[in-house]
Structure formats: C-alpha cells, structure tokens
Design an enzyme around this catalytic site. Structure first.
Site, short mmCIF file in Angstrom:
data_model
loop_
_atom_site.label_atom_id
_atom_site.label_comp_id
_atom_site.label_asym_id
_atom_site.label_seq_id
_atom_site.Cartn_x
_atom_site.Cartn_y
_atom_site.Cartn_z
N ARG A 196 0.87 -1.18 0.00
CA ARG A 196 0.00 0.00 0.00
C ARG A 196 0.90 1.22 0.00
O ARG A 196 1.81 1.32 0.84
CB ARG A 196 -0.91 0.01 1.23
CG ARG A 196 -1.61 1.33 1.46
CD ARG A 196 -2.64 1.31 2.59
NE ARG A 196 -3.85 0.63 2.21
CZ ARG A 196 -5.07 0.89 2.71
NH1 ARG A 196 -5.23 1.85 3.62
NH2 ARG A 196 -6.12 0.22 2.33
N HIS A 204 -7.66 0.56 -6.11
CA HIS A 204 -7.85 -0.19 -4.86
C HIS A 204 -8.61 -1.48 -5.21
O HIS A 204 -9.75 -1.69 -4.81
CB HIS A 204 -8.65 0.66 -3.87
CG HIS A 204 -8.59 0.17 -2.45
ND1 HIS A 204 -7.77 -0.87 -2.04
CD2 HIS A 204 -9.25 0.57 -1.33
CE1 HIS A 204 -7.93 -1.08 -0.74
NE2 HIS A 204 -8.83 -0.22 -0.30
N GLN A 220 -10.53 -3.90 -2.73
CA GLN A 220 -11.78 -3.36 -2.21
C GLN A 220 -12.94 -3.69 -3.15
O GLN A 220 -14.04 -4.05 -2.71
CB GLN A 220 -11.67 -1.84 -2.04
CG GLN A 220 -12.94 -1.17 -1.54
CD GLN A 220 -13.25 -1.47 -0.09
OE1 GLN A 220 -12.40 -1.34 0.76
NE2 GLN A 220 -14.49 -1.87 0.19
N ASP A 267 -17.08 7.77 -0.85
CA ASP A 267 -15.78 7.62 -0.19
C ASP A 267 -15.47 8.99 0.41
O ASP A 267 -16.11 10.00 0.08
CB ASP A 267 -14.73 7.23 -1.25
CG ASP A 267 -13.34 6.93 -0.67
OD1 ASP A 267 -13.21 6.83 0.56
OD2 ASP A 267 -12.39 6.82 -1.47
N CYS A 282 -16.32 2.26 1.18
CA CYS A 282 -15.16 1.41 1.46
C CYS A 282 -14.73 1.52 2.92
O CYS A 282 -14.11 0.59 3.45
CB CYS A 282 -14.00 1.79 0.54
SG CYS A 282 -13.55 3.54 0.61
N ARG A 318 -13.92 -7.93 3.05
CA ARG A 318 -12.51 -7.69 2.72
C ARG A 318 -11.66 -8.92 3.10
O ARG A 318 -10.75 -9.29 2.38
CB ARG A 318 -11.97 -6.45 3.47
CG ARG A 318 -12.65 -5.13 3.19
CD ARG A 318 -12.53 -4.70 1.75
NE ARG A 318 -11.17 -4.74 1.25
CZ ARG A 318 -10.20 -3.86 1.53
NH1 ARG A 318 -10.47 -2.83 2.30
NH2 ARG A 318 -8.98 -3.98 1.01
N1 NVA Z 1 -9.83 7.16 -1.18
C1 NVA Z 1 -9.45 6.70 0.14
C2 NVA Z 1 -9.72 5.24 0.28
C3 NVA Z 1 -9.43 4.68 1.64
C4 NVA Z 1 -9.73 3.21 1.75
C5 NVA Z 1 -7.99 7.01 0.39
O1 NVA Z 1 -7.16 6.72 -0.48
O2 NVA Z 1 -7.66 7.56 1.44
N1 CP Z 2 -11.28 0.30 2.90
C1 CP Z 2 -10.00 0.26 3.30
O1 CP Z 2 -9.08 0.01 2.52
O2 CP Z 2 -9.84 0.49 4.61
P1 CP Z 2 -8.44 0.66 5.38
O3 CP Z 2 -7.83 1.96 4.91
O4 CP Z 2 -8.81 0.67 6.83
O5 CP Z 2 -7.55 -0.49 5.01
#
Ligand code: NVA
Ligand code: CP
Length: 337
Positions: free
Chosen positions: A111, A139, A142, A234, A275, A319
């Site tokens: 990540r 992502h 997800q 989101d 998400c 998930r």
């Molecule tokens: N768009 C958000 C998704 C988090 C799961 C981010 O990247 O922070």
């Molecule tokens: N939805 C998601 O990826 O959550 P986290 O950022 O908690 O992993």
C-alpha cells in the site's frame, strides 16, 4: 473441490484490468467458499509454509487486518512494515529493498503513494507476486469485496446492477470501480463536479478492456441517480490530500449522500456502500477539528450510514474473505478446499 477453475498461480494482483471476467468470477466464487468454510470453523492450512510481507506506506485498518488475519488463519507467516519504519524509499531505493524482500518472502502486499506502476516495479525487482493494497490510482481488493457484497444483497446479477459513485470521482476508489465495472460488464456512473471528473486516460484504459454490457459515464446532474441499485461514496480527500480537505468539503457538499439523495434513485431497496473509513458524524478527531473551523467534512449523513439501506459492515467483513481468496489463488492454486 477444485480450488480454482482458472489458474492465477504466481500472478500478482495489481489492477482488475489485468484480469478477465471469468478470472474475477472465479475469485468471487472462491471468496464465498472461503467465507462458508470459515463460518463452519474449517479455515486453515491453505497457505502453510508461505512467508508474506506487508509493506504499507499509508495507514490501514481493514486491508491490513484482512491480509494479516487471512494469512494467519491459513498458516502463513506475515511481516508487517508500516509507514515510516523501514529503510524502503528513504535510506534505500525501492529497487534495492525489493531485491532484498525477494530473497526472504513468497509474496508482498503493498500500500503506498505511487500508482499501479509502482506495484509492478516492486514485483519486477523482487521477482514475486505483489498484491495492490491501495495506491493513489487504484484499490482492486476493495472492489472484489464490494462485488461479493452486492451479489449477496442485490436481487439481480452483477451485469444488471447500476452503481453510482458520488463525490471525488477522480480518486482511487472511483477508478477501481471504473475498472471493476468495465471487466464485469456493469453500469457505472461517476457523479460529481466537473473539476473532479475522471481523467480521460483512465476511461480510455477501461474502455479498451471492457467486457460486453459495460456502460461507464460521468455526470454532474442528479438525474443520473435514477434507477441506481448501489449508491457508493468515499471520503472527499484521500490519504496524501490532507491539505485539500476544506476546499473539497465546499466543492463536494452537493454530492453528500443523504436521505434525499437516496430518494432520487426511485429505488426503495437501493443499497448504500462505502469502502470505509467514513466521516458520518463528528466522533473522529478530524471531523471534530474541521467542525471547530466551521467546515462539515461528512460525505454521508449518519442516518444513511446507520440506516436500513446501508451494508457497509457486511462489505467490510468481505474484505477478509476476498483478500484471502487473492492470496490463496495466487500463492497456493494447487490446493483443494
Ligand atoms: N480514497 C481513500 C480510500 C481509503 C480506503 C484514500 O485513499 O484515502
Ligand atoms: N477500505 C480500506 O481500505 O480500509 P483501510 O484503509 O482501513 O484499510
């Protein structure tokens, strides 16, 4: 029972665009079987002897727990490297670190702040399968969970489902949805302000690999909400965009998911998905801090988040099952359930 009707052995999981509809179908079916197996208390052994590295440059709850718990339940060993605690990219180049990781591990969950290309680079340097646990532009794990959850709740097949994504339609979740809907032949509308419309290059990439039936568009007009089966949102400023929170709150307020917005779908059974994590009240440090400044950063009303249309915690649970399926399908395809 044979684990997978398709062979994903040794493949990474960078973006859904890399997979066929049949391969995604197989991952979803395997996720359901793993979920059932876990509920029956039969989880275990599918990843025995495997060593997995989780390299996370951004924070996480769901994704990290899903990889760690899923791997542990199936017998793998996991090393977790969180934000700011290793040499990766700071005192050592990504290439040199990845070459080291390649000597130790069987696969990497990554990540970070880069794009899908960063994930491919790490895979090339490490010579290992790498799973994308969220980048700035995608992502994919997800979306697997989201598709599984929709199948469990919607009263129709995925190809007939219309998803409307509300808010920042230029973020990683919106793009992941565009790719997922393209590959599963679904209807998808990105609903938000023109300033945050999807990059045309993303749409082109999706159209080039779309399956028959896929119908993907952008709209800033609320008529696009009609007949939606799923309203998805989101947070308005993603990780790495903390300096944009106030300006986004102003721009995206008309796209907040409220009872009134759900009513515009005309579908009394419309599903609300997110998400997570979500700003739906002021019980977080960030939402409370901005409220002090007169800025409301909630992308969804509390009554929707906790209301009868919301399936966000079923989605979050999935998930685990879907990430486990990705790990098992790519690392232990020869195993049988
Ligand atoms: N768009 C958000 C998704 C988090 C799961 C981010 O990247 O922070
Ligand atoms: N939805 C998601 O990826 O959550 P986290 O950022 O908690 O992993």
């Amino acid at each position: 029972m044979e684990l997978m009707p398709v062979n994903l052995s040794s493949r990474g999981f960078v973006t859904l665009l890399d997979f066929s509809r049949d391969e995604i179908r197989a991952l979803l079916d395997m996720s359901s079987r793993l979920k059932e197996r876990r509920r029956e208390g039969r989880a275990g052994g599918l990843l025995a002897g495997k060593n997995i590295l989780l390299l996370f440059e951004k924070t996480s709850s769901r994704t990290r727990c899903s990889f760690e718990l899923g791997a542990a339940e199936e017998g793998a060993h996991v090393t977790y490297i969180g934000p700011g605690v290793s040499q990766f990219g700071k005192k050592e180049s990504a290439e040199d670190s990845a070459r080291l990781f390649g000597r130790f591990y069987d696969a990497i969950g990554y990540r970070g702040f880069g794009t899908s290309d960063t994930v491919r680079d790490i895979a090339n340097y490490a010579k290992l399968p790498v799973w994308n646990g969220l980048t700035d532009d995608d992502h994919p794990t997800q979306i697997l969970a989201d598709l599984l959850t929709i199948e469990e709740h919607a009263r129709k097949p995925l190809k007939d489902v219309k998803v409307v994504f509300c808010g920042d339609t230029r973020n990683n979740m919106a793009y992941a949805w565009i790719y997922g809907c393209a590959k599963m032949g679904m209807r998808f509308v990105a609903y938000g302000p023109r300033e945050l419309a999807p990059d045309p290059a993303v749409l082109e990439r999706a159209f080039a690999k779309a399956e028959p039936g896929a119908d993907i568009s952008f709209s800033d007009d609320d008529v696009c909400l009609a007949d939606a089966d799923v309203i998805y949102t989101d947070i308005w400023a993603s990780m790495g965009e903390e300096d944009k929170i106030a300006e986004r709150a102003k721009l995206l307020a008309p796209y907040k998911v409220t009872r009134e917005l759900l009513a515009k779908t005309g579908n009394d059974n419309v599903l609300f998905m997110h998400c997570l994590p979500a700003f739906h009240d002021f019980e977080t440090a960030v939402a409370a801090e901005y409220r002090e400044m007169g800025v409301d950063i909630r992308e969804v009303d509390d009554e929707v988040f906790n209301g009868r249309h919301s399936i966000v915690f079923d989605e979050a649970e999935n998930r685990l099952h879907t990430i486990k399926a990705v790990m098992v399908a790519t690392l232990a395809a020869e195993k049988r359930l």
